[in-house]
Design an enzyme around this catalytic site. Structure first.
Site, mmCIF file in Angstrom:
data_model
loop_
_atom_site.group_PDB
_atom_site.id
_atom_site.type_symbol
_atom_site.label_atom_id
_atom_site.label_comp_id
_atom_site.label_asym_id
_atom_site.label_seq_id
_atom_site.Cartn_x
_atom_site.Cartn_y
_atom_site.Cartn_z
ATOM 1 N N GLY A 1 0.747 -0.975 -0.053
ATOM 2 C CA GLY A 1 0.084 -0.058 0.176
ATOM 3 C C GLY A 1 0.863 1.377 0.134
ATOM 4 N N ALA A 2 1.965 1.282 -0.790
ATOM 5 C CA ALA A 2 2.795 2.459 -0.731
ATOM 6 C C ALA A 2 2.720 3.265 -2.032
ATOM 7 C CB ALA A 2 4.107 1.650 -0.530
ATOM 8 N N GLY B 1 -0.141 8.132 0.448
ATOM 9 C CA GLY B 1 -0.240 8.401 1.804
ATOM 10 C C GLY B 1 0.827 7.961 2.976
ATOM 11 N N GLY C 1 2.115 4.921 3.455
ATOM 12 C CA GLY C 1 3.166 4.023 2.872
ATOM 13 C C GLY C 1 4.032 4.666 1.941
ATOM 14 N N SER D 1 -4.380 0.363 14.649
ATOM 15 C CA SER D 1 -5.098 1.679 15.077
ATOM 16 C C SER D 1 -5.455 1.880 16.127
ATOM 17 C CB SER D 1 -5.946 1.953 13.894
ATOM 18 O OG SER D 1 -6.788 3.111 13.975
ATOM 19 N N TYR E 1 -13.911 -1.835 10.212
ATOM 20 C CA TYR E 1 -12.560 -1.029 10.258
ATOM 21 C C TYR E 1 -11.828 -1.180 11.737
ATOM 22 C CZ TYR E 1 -8.431 1.970 9.910
ATOM 23 O OH TYR E 1 -7.207 2.425 9.930
#
Length: 290
Positions: free
Chosen positions: A34-35, A38, A40, A160, A184
Site C-alpha cells: 500500500g505504498a 499516503g 506508505g 489503529s 474497520y
C-alpha cells in the site's frame, strides 16, 4: 484531542532515534504494501532516501511504477525502488506477489504490512470475504505466512487507536449488518491479535510489532473521519519501527507515538488469539510454517 495526542507524538518521535544518515539503511531490503500514496508512500520515500532497496507495492501496476519513478527521481542514487502490483482483496494475487518477491529477492530485511481500506459499503471479494476484512487482515496474514522465512529482521503490522475492544467471531464477515466503522475497527483489533500471536510463535529475528501510524490526513482518514490529523510528511511512526535501534530487539508490542501501549484485554486472551489464528489459516488456505 486525538489529533493533539498524535501531534505530540511527532514531537516525541523527533527526540528518539530515527536514522537520518543517507547510507543508514544501505544493503537493507524493505517490502511495504500500500505504498503508492499516503503514509506508505511517505515511508517508502524516507526508507529509500536512507539507502534501502524498497519493494513498493500498489494495487495497480501503472500507479506503482509511477510512485517508484517519482521516489527514485527525488532521492537520486541513494536507494533503489522496485514496483510490484497485486490486488490485496484477491488471495490469489497476494500469493503471486509473494512468489514474485521471493523470486527477485530470496531474503528481505523488513516487511511492512501497511495496505488498508475503508469501504463505505459492504463489498464481497471474489473469494467471498468482506473487503475490509480481506485487505486489512487476511491479506497481511497470508503475505506474512508466505514470506516469514525470508524476513531477516522486522515485521511491522499496521493497527489503529480506532481498534475495537471486543471481537464477535460470528460477525467477522459483517454477517449481522455492515458498518464501515465497525468493520474497520474489527480489522484493526484483529491485526493486534494476529501480531501478538505471531510474536509468540517466532524466535526473533524477525521481531513482530504493530502500531497506530498516527492520525494523518490520508485519503482514508478524510473519507472516514474528515481532516482531523497531521500532515503526511510528519507521519514517521512506521519509519521509527522500521529503523530505530531502540526497538531492534522489541517484539509483540503495540506502539502509539513510538511508545508501547496497552492493548485491549481480548488481545491477551490466548484462546481467542488462537481461535482467530485458526480461522485465518482456514480462510487463507495457508498454514504458517513452524
Amino acid at each position: 484531542m486525538r489529533g493533539h495526542l498524535l501531534q505530540a507524538g511527532v514531537k516525541y518521535c523527533s527526540a528518539r532515534r530515527i536514522l537520518t544518515k543517507a547510507s543508514a539503511m544501505e544493503g537493507k531490503k524493505v517490502l511495504i504494501t500500500g505504498a503508492t500514496d499516503g503514509i506508505g508512500k511517505h515511508t517508502a520515500a524516507r526508507l529509500a532516501k536512507l539507502g534501502a532497496t524498497v519493494l513498493l507495492h500498489g494495487r495497480n501496476q501503472h500507479k506503482a511504477d509511477e510512485a517508484a519513478k517519482e521516489i527514485q527521481k527525488k532521492i537520486g542514487g541513494q536507494g533503489h525502488v522496485h514496483a510490484y502490483a497485486a490486488d490485496m482483496a484477491v488471495l490469489g494475487q497476494v500469493r503471486e506477489l509473494a512468489s514474485r518477491v521471493q523470486k527477485d529477492h530470496p531474503s528481505i530485511d523488513i516487511l511492512i504490512n501497511n495496505a488498508g481500506v475503508f469501504p463505505e459499503r459492504k463489498i464481497l471479494t471474489e473469494d467471498g470475504f468482506e473487503q475490509t476484512w480481506a485487505v486489512n487482515v487476511l491479506a497481511p496474514f497470508l503475505l506474512t505466512s508466505l514470506l516469514v522465512k525470508s524476513v531477516k529482521e522486522r515485521i511491522i503490522n499496521v493497527s489503529s487507536i480506532s481498534a475495537s475492544s471486543r471481537i464477535d467471531f460470528d460477525n467477522l464477515n459483517q454477517e449481522k449488518g455492515f458498518s464501515a466503522h465497525n468493520a474497520y475497527s474489527l480489522s484493526k483489533l484483529a491485526m493486534m491479535m494476529f501480531n501478538t500471536e505471531l510474536a509468540t510463535r517466532l524466535s526473533p529475528p524477525p521481531t513482530a510489532n504493530c502500531l497506530d501510524p498516527g492520525t494523518v490526513n490520508t485519503k482514508m482518514l478524510l473519507q472516514g473521519w474528515g481532516p482531523c490529523g497531521i500532515d503526511i510528511e510528519d507521519a514517521n511512526h512506521e519509519l521509527y519501527l522500521a529503523t530505530s535501534p531502540d526497538v531492534a530487539n522489541t517484539t509483540g508490542q503495540y506502539f502509539v507515538s513510538d511508545r508501547p501501549r496497552r492493548m485491549p484485554s481480548i488481545v491477551q486472551d490466548i484462546s481467542a488469539r488462537q481461535r482467530l489464528w485458526n480461522i485465518l489459516e482456514e480462510q487463507s488456505g495457508e498454514t504458517f510454517p513452524e
